[in-house]
Design a protein around this motif. Sequence first.
Motif, short mmCIF file in Angstrom:
data_model
loop_
_atom_site.label_atom_id
_atom_site.label_comp_id
_atom_site.label_asym_id
_atom_site.label_seq_id
_atom_site.Cartn_x
_atom_site.Cartn_y
_atom_site.Cartn_z
N ALA A 175 -8.45 16.56 -17.67
CA ALA A 175 -8.06 17.97 -17.71
C ALA A 175 -8.22 18.54 -19.12
O ALA A 175 -8.68 19.68 -19.30
CB ALA A 175 -6.61 18.13 -17.24
N VAL A 176 -7.86 17.75 -20.13
CA VAL A 176 -8.03 18.19 -21.52
C VAL A 176 -9.50 18.40 -21.82
O VAL A 176 -9.90 19.38 -22.48
CB VAL A 176 -7.40 17.17 -22.49
CG1 VAL A 176 -7.76 17.52 -23.94
CG2 VAL A 176 -5.88 17.12 -22.32
N ALA A 177 -10.34 17.49 -21.34
CA ALA A 177 -11.78 17.63 -21.55
C ALA A 177 -12.33 18.88 -20.88
O ALA A 177 -13.22 19.54 -21.41
CB ALA A 177 -12.51 16.39 -21.02
N ALA A 178 -11.77 19.23 -19.71
CA ALA A 178 -12.22 20.44 -19.00
C ALA A 178 -11.76 21.70 -19.70
O ALA A 178 -12.37 22.77 -19.54
CB ALA A 178 -11.72 20.40 -17.56
N GLY A 179 -10.65 21.60 -20.45
CA GLY A 179 -10.19 22.73 -21.25
C GLY A 179 -9.51 23.85 -20.48
O GLY A 179 -9.40 24.96 -20.98
N ILE A 180 -9.06 23.59 -19.25
CA ILE A 180 -8.36 24.61 -18.45
C ILE A 180 -6.86 24.41 -18.65
O ILE A 180 -6.29 23.39 -18.23
CB ILE A 180 -8.73 24.50 -16.96
CG1 ILE A 180 -10.25 24.66 -16.80
CG2 ILE A 180 -7.98 25.54 -16.14
CD1 ILE A 180 -10.74 24.42 -15.39
N GLN A 181 -6.20 25.40 -19.27
CA GLN A 181 -4.83 25.22 -19.71
C GLN A 181 -3.86 24.93 -18.57
O GLN A 181 -2.99 24.08 -18.68
CB GLN A 181 -4.36 26.46 -20.49
CG GLN A 181 -3.10 26.23 -21.31
CD GLN A 181 -3.29 25.15 -22.38
OE1 GLN A 181 -4.36 25.00 -22.94
NE2 GLN A 181 -2.23 24.39 -22.63
N ASP A 182 -4.00 25.65 -17.45
CA ASP A 182 -3.10 25.41 -16.31
C ASP A 182 -3.25 23.98 -15.80
O ASP A 182 -2.26 23.32 -15.46
CB ASP A 182 -3.39 26.39 -15.16
CG ASP A 182 -2.80 27.77 -15.42
OD1 ASP A 182 -1.99 27.89 -16.37
OD2 ASP A 182 -3.14 28.71 -14.69
N GLY A 183 -4.47 23.50 -15.75
CA GLY A 183 -4.72 22.14 -15.30
C GLY A 183 -4.13 21.12 -16.25
O GLY A 183 -3.57 20.09 -15.83
N ILE A 184 -4.24 21.39 -17.55
CA ILE A 184 -3.67 20.48 -18.56
C ILE A 184 -2.15 20.40 -18.39
O ILE A 184 -1.56 19.32 -18.40
CB ILE A 184 -4.02 20.96 -19.97
CG1 ILE A 184 -5.54 20.85 -20.21
CG2 ILE A 184 -3.26 20.16 -21.02
CD1 ILE A 184 -6.00 21.49 -21.50
N GLU A 185 -1.52 21.57 -18.20
CA GLU A 185 -0.07 21.59 -18.04
C GLU A 185 0.36 20.84 -16.78
O GLU A 185 1.34 20.09 -16.79
CB GLU A 185 0.43 23.03 -18.00
CG GLU A 185 1.94 23.16 -18.00
CD GLU A 185 2.41 24.58 -18.20
OE1 GLU A 185 3.41 24.96 -17.56
OE2 GLU A 185 1.77 25.31 -18.99
N ASP A 186 -0.38 21.05 -15.68
CA ASP A 186 -0.07 20.34 -14.44
C ASP A 186 -0.15 18.83 -14.63
O ASP A 186 0.74 18.08 -14.21
CB ASP A 186 -1.04 20.75 -13.33
CG ASP A 186 -0.69 22.11 -12.74
OD1 ASP A 186 0.44 22.58 -12.96
OD2 ASP A 186 -1.56 22.69 -12.05
N LEU A 188 -0.11 17.09 -17.45
CA LEU A 188 0.91 16.59 -18.39
C LEU A 188 2.25 16.45 -17.68
O LEU A 188 2.98 15.47 -17.90
CB LEU A 188 1.04 17.52 -19.59
CG LEU A 188 2.05 17.09 -20.67
CD1 LEU A 188 1.69 15.71 -21.21
CD2 LEU A 188 2.11 18.11 -21.79
N GLY A 189 2.58 17.41 -16.82
CA GLY A 189 3.80 17.30 -16.04
C GLY A 189 3.80 16.07 -15.15
O GLY A 189 4.82 15.37 -15.03
N ASP A 190 2.65 15.78 -14.54
CA ASP A 190 2.53 14.58 -13.70
C ASP A 190 2.74 13.31 -14.52
O ASP A 190 3.36 12.35 -14.05
CB ASP A 190 1.17 14.54 -13.03
CG ASP A 190 1.01 15.61 -11.95
OD1 ASP A 190 2.04 16.20 -11.54
OD2 ASP A 190 -0.14 15.86 -11.53
N VAL A 191 2.20 13.30 -15.74
CA VAL A 191 2.37 12.14 -16.61
C VAL A 191 3.85 11.94 -16.94
O VAL A 191 4.38 10.82 -16.85
CB VAL A 191 1.56 12.30 -17.91
CG1 VAL A 191 1.96 11.24 -18.94
CG2 VAL A 191 0.07 12.18 -17.61
N LEU A 192 4.52 13.02 -17.32
CA LEU A 192 5.94 12.93 -17.67
C LEU A 192 6.78 12.47 -16.47
O LEU A 192 7.67 11.63 -16.60
CB LEU A 192 6.45 14.27 -18.19
CG LEU A 192 5.86 14.73 -19.53
CD1 LEU A 192 6.30 16.15 -19.84
CD2 LEU A 192 6.29 13.79 -20.65
N PHE A 193 6.48 13.03 -15.29
CA PHE A 193 7.20 12.66 -14.09
C PHE A 193 7.00 11.18 -13.77
O PHE A 193 7.94 10.46 -13.42
CB PHE A 193 6.74 13.53 -12.91
CG PHE A 193 7.65 13.50 -11.72
CD1 PHE A 193 8.75 14.34 -11.65
CD2 PHE A 193 7.39 12.64 -10.66
CE1 PHE A 193 9.59 14.33 -10.55
CE2 PHE A 193 8.23 12.61 -9.55
CZ PHE A 193 9.34 13.46 -9.49
#
Length: 259
Positions: A175-186, A188-193
């Motif tokens: 997601a970071v490589a794709a550079g789409i902020q909403d996707g990155i936030e989603d 990152l939330g999955d990682v934290l969860f």
Amino acid sequence: MQQPAPFDRLLQIMDDLREKCPWDRKQTLQSLRQLTIEEMYELTDAISEQDWPNIREELGDVLLHLVFYAKIASEQQQFNMTDVINGICEKLIVRHPHIYGDVKADTDEEVKRNWEKIKLKEGKKSVLAGVPASLPALVKSMRLQEKSKQVGFEWDNTEQVYAKLEEELHELKDAVAAGIQDGIEDELGDVLFSLVNYARFINVDAENALERTNKKFIRRFQQIENLAAEKGTTLSEMSLDAMNALWDEVKRTEKASRP
């Protein structure tokens, strides 16, 4: 004159405050809400520090707020403190049938499963309904996972949970490589969860672990501020390499001081 029982004394003092004190008379449920949250945080701080005198004091402050809410409710002819106490007594009896009934529960997990089943029978539409919406996100994720576990929505073992965490980390990297902020936030939330879930499986309270690291960071950062001051400078005047050198020095000192 004989002193009334402690709890009766507190109720009488609350009556006096509502009648005679301009500040106390002015308070409402809404005005007390944020103050109550602050008191709960002060209590949890005291518990975290294992500061027993402060725990006792903060428990008193929290108890005062509970009595305050019940007093306001009684003035509105809704309920009183006796109703509150009787209500929780009845709830505890109903939800502990292994104590007050003939249900068998030998482990804490069986007790929690029975608790959730009883809540659903009482009218809860979801096992997640009891998780407050305003809980901090990290604590909420733990409670959601604990609740869903009670109906069997749970991984079988720690290895599966860790594999899921690794999967989520890869998705975050993509997601970071794709550079789409909403996707990155989603992601990152999955990682934290997933990380909170892994913490549960290794018997670590994620909130406590993170707070422990917060305190460690504060302690070490303030120490490198002091070391910089001893050198006649400030962190803002130092390079990152120089600050990292001080940080490593603090870590070495801490390690050497451990028993």
